[in-house]
Design a protein around this motif. Sequence first.
Motif, PDB file in Angstrom:
ATOM      1  N   MET A   1      53.395  51.133  43.701  1.00 35.97           N
ATOM      2  CA  MET A   1      52.585  50.495  42.690  1.00 35.97           C
ATOM      3  C   MET A   1      51.413  49.792  43.375  1.00 35.97           C
ATOM      4  O   MET A   1      51.589  48.758  44.001  1.00 35.97           O
ATOM      5  CB  MET A   1      53.390  49.456  41.913  1.00 35.97           C
ATOM      6  N   THR A   2      50.224  50.373  43.275  1.00 36.35           N
ATOM      7  CA  THR A   2      49.109  49.805  44.021  1.00 36.35           C
ATOM      8  C   THR A   2      47.896  49.563  43.138  1.00 36.35           C
ATOM      9  O   THR A   2      47.612  50.311  42.199  1.00 36.35           O
ATOM     10  CB  THR A   2      48.700  50.739  45.174  1.00 36.35           C
ATOM     11  N   TRP A   3      47.197  48.503  43.475  1.00 30.34           N
ATOM     12  CA  TRP A   3      45.918  48.167  42.865  1.00 30.34           C
ATOM     13  C   TRP A   3      44.808  48.501  43.850  1.00 30.34           C
ATOM     14  O   TRP A   3      44.957  48.273  45.049  1.00 30.34           O
ATOM     15  CB  TRP A   3      45.850  46.663  42.574  1.00 30.34           C
ATOM     16  N   THR A   4      43.705  49.024  43.339  1.00 33.22           N
ATOM     17  CA  THR A   4      42.499  49.172  44.132  1.00 33.22           C
ATOM     18  C   THR A   4      41.345  48.613  43.308  1.00 33.22           C
ATOM     19  O   THR A   4      41.302  48.779  42.081  1.00 33.22           O
ATOM     20  CB  THR A   4      42.202  50.645  44.488  1.00 33.22           C
ATOM     21  N   PHE A   5      40.434  47.943  43.983  1.00 35.89           N
ATOM     22  CA  PHE A   5      39.253  47.380  43.341  1.00 35.89           C
ATOM     23  C   PHE A   5      38.041  47.812  44.132  1.00 35.89           C
ATOM     24  O   PHE A   5      38.050  47.767  45.361  1.00 35.89           O
ATOM     25  CB  PHE A   5      39.326  45.846  43.300  1.00 35.89           C
ATOM     26  N   SER A   6      37.007  48.228  43.422  1.00 37.96           N
ATOM     27  CA  SER A   6      35.786  48.635  44.111  1.00 37.96           C
ATOM     28  C   SER A   6      34.579  48.361  43.232  1.00 37.96           C
ATOM     29  O   SER A   6      34.679  48.363  41.996  1.00 37.96           O
ATOM     30  CB  SER A   6      35.852  50.119  44.491  1.00 37.96           C
ATOM     31  N   PRO A   7      33.430  48.139  43.872  1.00 33.73           N
ATOM     32  CA  PRO A   7      32.195  47.975  43.099  1.00 33.73           C
ATOM     33  C   PRO A   7      31.915  49.250  42.307  1.00 33.73           C
ATOM     34  O   PRO A   7      32.183  50.361  42.782  1.00 33.73           O
ATOM     35  CB  PRO A   7      31.123  47.759  44.170  1.00 33.73           C
ATOM     36  N   GLU A   8      31.401  49.073  41.115  1.00 31.57           N
ATOM     37  CA  GLU A   8      31.100  50.226  40.271  1.00 31.57           C
ATOM     38  C   GLU A   8      29.934  49.861  39.351  1.00 31.57           C
ATOM     39  O   GLU A   8      29.818  48.723  38.910  1.00 31.57           O
ATOM     40  CB  GLU A   8      32.333  50.595  39.447  1.00 31.57           C
ATOM     41  N   ARG A   9      29.098  50.825  39.074  1.00 30.31           N
ATOM     42  CA  ARG A   9      28.020  50.614  38.100  1.00 30.31           C
ATOM     43  C   ARG A   9      28.628  50.308  36.739  1.00 30.31           C
ATOM     44  O   ARG A   9      29.663  50.874  36.377  1.00 30.31           O
ATOM     45  CB  ARG A   9      27.119  51.842  38.008  1.00 30.31           C
ATOM     46  N   VAL A  10      27.972  49.451  35.977  1.00 32.27           N
ATOM     47  CA  VAL A  10      28.509  49.050  34.677  1.00 32.27           C
ATOM     48  C   VAL A  10      28.433  50.154  33.633  1.00 32.27           C
ATOM     49  O   VAL A  10      29.070  50.057  32.590  1.00 32.27           O
ATOM     50  CB  VAL A  10      27.808  47.784  34.141  1.00 32.27           C
ATOM     51  N   ASP A  11      27.702  51.236  33.931  1.00 36.45           N
ATOM     52  CA  ASP A  11      27.529  52.295  32.938  1.00 36.45           C
ATOM     53  C   ASP A  11      28.381  53.543  33.207  1.00 36.45           C
ATOM     54  O   ASP A  11      28.235  54.550  32.523  1.00 36.45           O
ATOM     55  CB  ASP A  11      26.051  52.682  32.823  1.00 36.45           C
ATOM     56  N   VAL A 101      44.391  39.762  42.793  1.00 36.36           N
ATOM     57  CA  VAL A 101      43.606  40.650  43.661  1.00 36.36           C
ATOM     58  C   VAL A 101      42.172  40.752  43.128  1.00 36.36           C
ATOM     59  O   VAL A 101      41.208  40.748  43.898  1.00 36.36           O
ATOM     60  CB  VAL A 101      44.270  42.040  43.764  1.00 36.36           C
ATOM     61  N   LEU A 102      42.032  40.811  41.815  1.00 39.92           N
ATOM     62  CA  LEU A 102      40.697  40.849  41.212  1.00 39.92           C
ATOM     63  C   LEU A 102      39.927  39.577  41.540  1.00 39.92           C
ATOM     64  O   LEU A 102      38.756  39.639  41.943  1.00 39.92           O
ATOM     65  CB  LEU A 102      40.804  41.024  39.691  1.00 39.92           C
ATOM     66  N   MET A 103      40.561  38.417  41.382  1.00 35.06           N
ATOM     67  CA  MET A 103      39.884  37.154  41.696  1.00 35.06           C
ATOM     68  C   MET A 103      39.449  37.114  43.154  1.00 35.06           C
ATOM     69  O   MET A 103      38.321  36.709  43.459  1.00 35.06           O
ATOM     70  CB  MET A 103      40.795  35.973  41.366  1.00 35.06           C
ATOM     71  N   ASP A 104      40.319  37.535  44.054  1.00 38.21           N
ATOM     72  CA  ASP A 104      39.960  37.561  45.478  1.00 38.21           C
ATOM     73  C   ASP A 104      38.769  38.480  45.723  1.00 38.21           C
ATOM     74  O   ASP A 104      37.840  38.142  46.463  1.00 38.21           O
ATOM     75  CB  ASP A 104      41.146  38.018  46.328  1.00 38.21           C
ATOM     76  N   GLY A 105      38.776  39.650  45.093  1.00 33.74           N
ATOM     77  CA  GLY A 105      37.672  40.595  45.263  1.00 33.74           C
ATOM     78  C   GLY A 105      36.360  40.062  44.712  1.00 33.74           C
ATOM     79  O   GLY A 105      35.301  40.256  45.317  1.00 33.74           O
ATOM     80  N   LEU A 106      36.424  39.378  43.581  1.00 33.53           N
ATOM     81  CA  LEU A 106      35.208  38.810  43.001  1.00 33.53           C
ATOM     82  C   LEU A 106      34.666  37.676  43.860  1.00 33.53           C
ATOM     83  O   LEU A 106      33.442  37.559  44.040  1.00 33.53           O
ATOM     84  CB  LEU A 106      35.475  38.337  41.570  1.00 33.53           C
ATOM     85  N   GLU A 107      35.547  36.864  44.407  1.00 31.79           N
ATOM     86  CA  GLU A 107      35.096  35.797  45.297  1.00 31.79           C
ATOM     87  C   GLU A 107      34.481  36.373  46.569  1.00 31.79           C
ATOM     88  O   GLU A 107      33.458  35.884  47.055  1.00 31.79           O
ATOM     89  CB  GLU A 107      36.244  34.838  45.606  1.00 31.79           C
ATOM     90  N   ASP A 108      35.083  37.422  47.107  1.00 30.96           N
ATOM     91  CA  ASP A 108      34.508  38.091  48.281  1.00 30.96           C
ATOM     92  C   ASP A 108      33.127  38.664  47.952  1.00 30.96           C
ATOM     93  O   ASP A 108      32.198  38.580  48.763  1.00 30.96           O
ATOM     94  CB  ASP A 108      35.428  39.208  48.778  1.00 30.96           C
TER      95      ASP A 108
END
Length: 158
Positions: A1-11, A101-108
């Motif tokens: 069970m894994t989460w991944t977060f990455s920058p992405e265009r809003v569109d 994990v999302l909060m950490d990524g946004l702060e980074d």
Amino acid sequence: MTWTFSPERVDTPDATALRRDYYDDVASRYWKRPATEAEIDEGLAGDGVELLTPPTGQFLVGRYEGKPAACGGVLLLDGERAELTRVFLRHAFRGLGGAGVLMDGLEDAARALGARRMVLNTRLDLVEARALYTRHGYAEIPAYCSGPYMDVWYGKDL
């Protein structure tokens, strides 16, 4: 069970669907009835998300086992502060550890843009969001902006 977060265009299709789900969730809770598709369209029109790309901001999309499940953005307000915005986890994915994990990524992402402090505004009825922010070290601060859907403001040094 894994989460991944990455920058992405809003569109992108996934980012757009997540933004629509976010707006549906917060608007429906505010109005105490389901938001219509037309209301969601209207709410998203001209909402400034185009600024959530470097150098003025960043938008992250989170996936749980490859499925789009979460999003959030940071927007630079000035040389030192970034604003946390559009933080959302689809209900089916809550309780699986993605919020932290999302909060950490946004702060980074905010730090990478040069911010030394994160601020945000929210509504009193969004109790899950408020609990998330306080769990991650955010404390109430005086209002730094105003608007019809702002009841409480938080801040945290990065």
